[in-house]
Design an enzyme around this catalytic site. Structure first.
Site, short mmCIF file in Angstrom:
data_model
loop_
_atom_site.label_atom_id
_atom_site.label_comp_id
_atom_site.label_asym_id
_atom_site.label_seq_id
_atom_site.Cartn_x
_atom_site.Cartn_y
_atom_site.Cartn_z
N LYS A 199 0.68 -1.26 0.01
CA LYS A 199 -0.04 -0.02 -0.04
C LYS A 199 0.97 1.15 0.00
O LYS A 199 0.41 2.20 -0.61
CB LYS A 199 -1.05 0.09 1.26
CG LYS A 199 -1.69 -1.19 1.39
CD LYS A 199 -2.44 -1.75 0.24
CE LYS A 199 -3.12 -3.17 0.53
NZ LYS A 199 -3.43 -3.80 -0.78
N TYR B 54 -11.34 -15.78 2.82
CA TYR B 54 -10.13 -14.90 2.93
C TYR B 54 -10.09 -14.61 4.46
O TYR B 54 -10.95 -14.67 5.41
CB TYR B 54 -11.13 -13.47 2.38
CG TYR B 54 -10.06 -12.13 2.76
CD1 TYR B 54 -8.91 -11.70 2.18
CD2 TYR B 54 -10.57 -11.15 3.85
CE1 TYR B 54 -8.40 -10.70 2.68
CE2 TYR B 54 -9.96 -10.35 4.31
CZ TYR B 54 -9.00 -9.87 3.57
OH TYR B 54 -8.10 -8.70 4.32
N TYR C 240 -2.20 -12.83 3.89
CA TYR C 240 -1.75 -12.58 2.34
C TYR C 240 -0.40 -13.57 1.91
O TYR C 240 -0.52 -14.39 1.45
CB TYR C 240 -1.49 -10.98 2.12
CG TYR C 240 -2.67 -10.30 2.32
CD1 TYR C 240 -3.67 -10.08 1.31
CD2 TYR C 240 -2.97 -9.41 3.52
CE1 TYR C 240 -4.72 -9.45 1.58
CE2 TYR C 240 -4.04 -8.90 3.82
CZ TYR C 240 -5.10 -8.55 2.64
OH TYR C 240 -6.12 -7.88 2.67
C1 LIG Z 1 0.30 -7.85 2.80
C2 LIG Z 1 -0.53 -7.63 1.85
N1 LIG Z 1 -0.43 -8.22 0.60
C3 LIG Z 1 -1.15 -8.34 -0.48
C4 LIG Z 1 -2.29 -7.65 -0.58
C5 LIG Z 1 -2.96 -7.63 -1.73
O1 LIG Z 1 -2.73 -6.75 -2.53
P1 LIG Z 1 -3.86 -6.11 -3.59
O2 LIG Z 1 -4.85 -5.77 -2.88
O3 LIG Z 1 -3.28 -4.86 -4.29
O4 LIG Z 1 -4.22 -7.08 -4.46
C6 LIG Z 1 -2.71 -6.90 0.55
C7 LIG Z 1 -3.98 -6.04 0.50
O5 LIG Z 1 -4.70 -5.53 1.51
C8 LIG Z 1 -1.81 -6.75 1.56
O6 LIG Z 1 -2.15 -6.04 2.67
#
Ligand SMILES: Cc1ncc(COP(=O)(O)O)c(C=O)c1O
Length: 342
Positions: free
Chosen positions: A56, A270, A296
């Site tokens: 982010k 999720y 994630y």
């Molecule tokens: C640590 C982390 N990795 C990956 C992602 C996924 O990225 P994106 O939302 O750009 O697909 C997020 C999204 O919140 C995240 O916080």
């Protein structure tokens, strides 16, 4: 490709490192066909600014610059109860002297804990101005517009940042990442056969697709879904990549084949843990001292491991794993990742 015409704030005064992972590669090889596995490397986007940063941070460099250009005094965004995106947006707001408000979607019923740890603790510590909790399935754009309207009625100006910072402007952050990676490979004499990245709200994956195509980077990109299987995820990523390409005025259509999504590693839901994620988090921590998060990067690394064990990532490949951050959420899942949860 020239990004310099887009206003940008800088939150990371360096390129995030590329590091080899020899011990993790060896541990993985031991469980791969024939005892051979890929050579793993990591791009340390968990070391981005607004520390502990993550993907982010890159998106917010462009989004916050736009908010400032529009004269906003408050950033408004949304996410799950343990949202990294909300935490990093709040940190950016503070750095810029802005206020920040969240709409939190309880995607898993009863998952919001007003006294929660991890990112939630940091929301409170850094002093989010207001936080509204809404049930799963709420129209988040409408909920954030409502917050902006309330601010307007009070003579203030809110700037709405979509979930995950994933719109065309936010995606520019990962075009910049693609350019940074290309330069690092050139300087360090490195060549990768594949890049593996998490795919959620799609700004990271979609931005990289646009950045790879626009910069003629011919490395296959594998996006591992953290909340959707390919039938639902690939169209989102394609749409995001096209929006970024259009914003840049590149004048081409993103081919559907440029978007490769992998599913099957995020279930049951999720943010809800699974055994492969726990194994991946433990393996990375215990072999390399590399900390992944449960929502994630842990599931994305589980995907990389799973693909290597199935032979879908070849033993002869040099693979770059993009570590997108998320460290604070680890603290909200301590017992789970240690393997001693009930
Ligand atoms: C640590 C982390 N990795 C990956 C992602 C996924 O990225 P994106 O939302 O750009 O697909 C997020 C999204 O919140 C995240 O916080």
């Amino acid at each position: 490709m020239d990004l310099s015409c887009f206003p940008r704030r800088r939150y990371t005064p360096y390129a995030t490192p590329l590091e080899p992972l020899p011990h993790l590669s060896a541990a993985l090889a031991a469980s791969c066909p024939g005892g051979r596995g890929p050579e793993l490397w990591v791009k340390r986007d968990d070391m981005l600014g607004l520390f502990p940063g993550g993907n982010k941070t890159r998106k917010l460099e462009f989004l916050v610059a736009d908010a400032l250009a529009q004269g906003a005094d408050t950033l408004i965004t949304c996410g799950a109860p343990q949202s990294n995106h909300c935490r990093i947006t709040l940190a950016a707001a503070l750095k810029e002297g802005l206020k920040c408000r969240f709409v939190i979607e309880e995607r898993v019923p009863d998952s919001y804990d007003p006294h929660g740890s991890g990112n939630h603790f940091m929301f409170r510590l850094m002093g989010v101005e207001a936080l509204t909790v809404v049930p799963a399935g709420t129209d988040m754009a409408a909920a954030m517009t409502k917050v902006a309207d309330e601010l307007k009625a009070a003579g203030r100006k809110g700037y709405v940042i979509p979930g995950g910072g994933s719109n065309a402007l936010g995606g520019l952050g990962y075009v910049a990442c693609a350019q940074e990676l290309q330069q690092q490979c050139f300087e360090q004499g490195l060549r990768f056969d594949r890049v593996v990245v998490g795919s959620g709200s799609s700004g990271t994956h979609g931005g990289l697709v646009a950045g790879f195509l626009g910069n003629n980077i011919r490395i296959p990109l594998t996006g591992i879904g953290v909340s959707r299987d390919p039938d639902q995820q690939a169209p989102l990523v394609l749409k995001e990549a096209q929006a970024v390409v259009d914003l840049l005025g590149l004048g081409f259509t993103v081919p559907a084949e440029a978007v490769q999504c992998v599913g099957g590693f995020w279930q049951p839901k999720y943010s809800v843990p699974n055994a492969a994620m726990v194994e991946a988090v433990q393996l990375a921590a215990r072999s390399e001292g590399l900390l992944l998060d449960p929502v994630y990067t842990g599931k994305v690394m589980a995907g990389l491991i799973g693909l290597a064990r199935r032979g879908e990532i070849g033993a002869n490949e040099r693979v770059l794993f993009v570590h997108t951050g998320g460290l604070p959420a680890l603290h909200a899942y301590e017992r789970v990742v240690l393997g001693d949860a009930a």
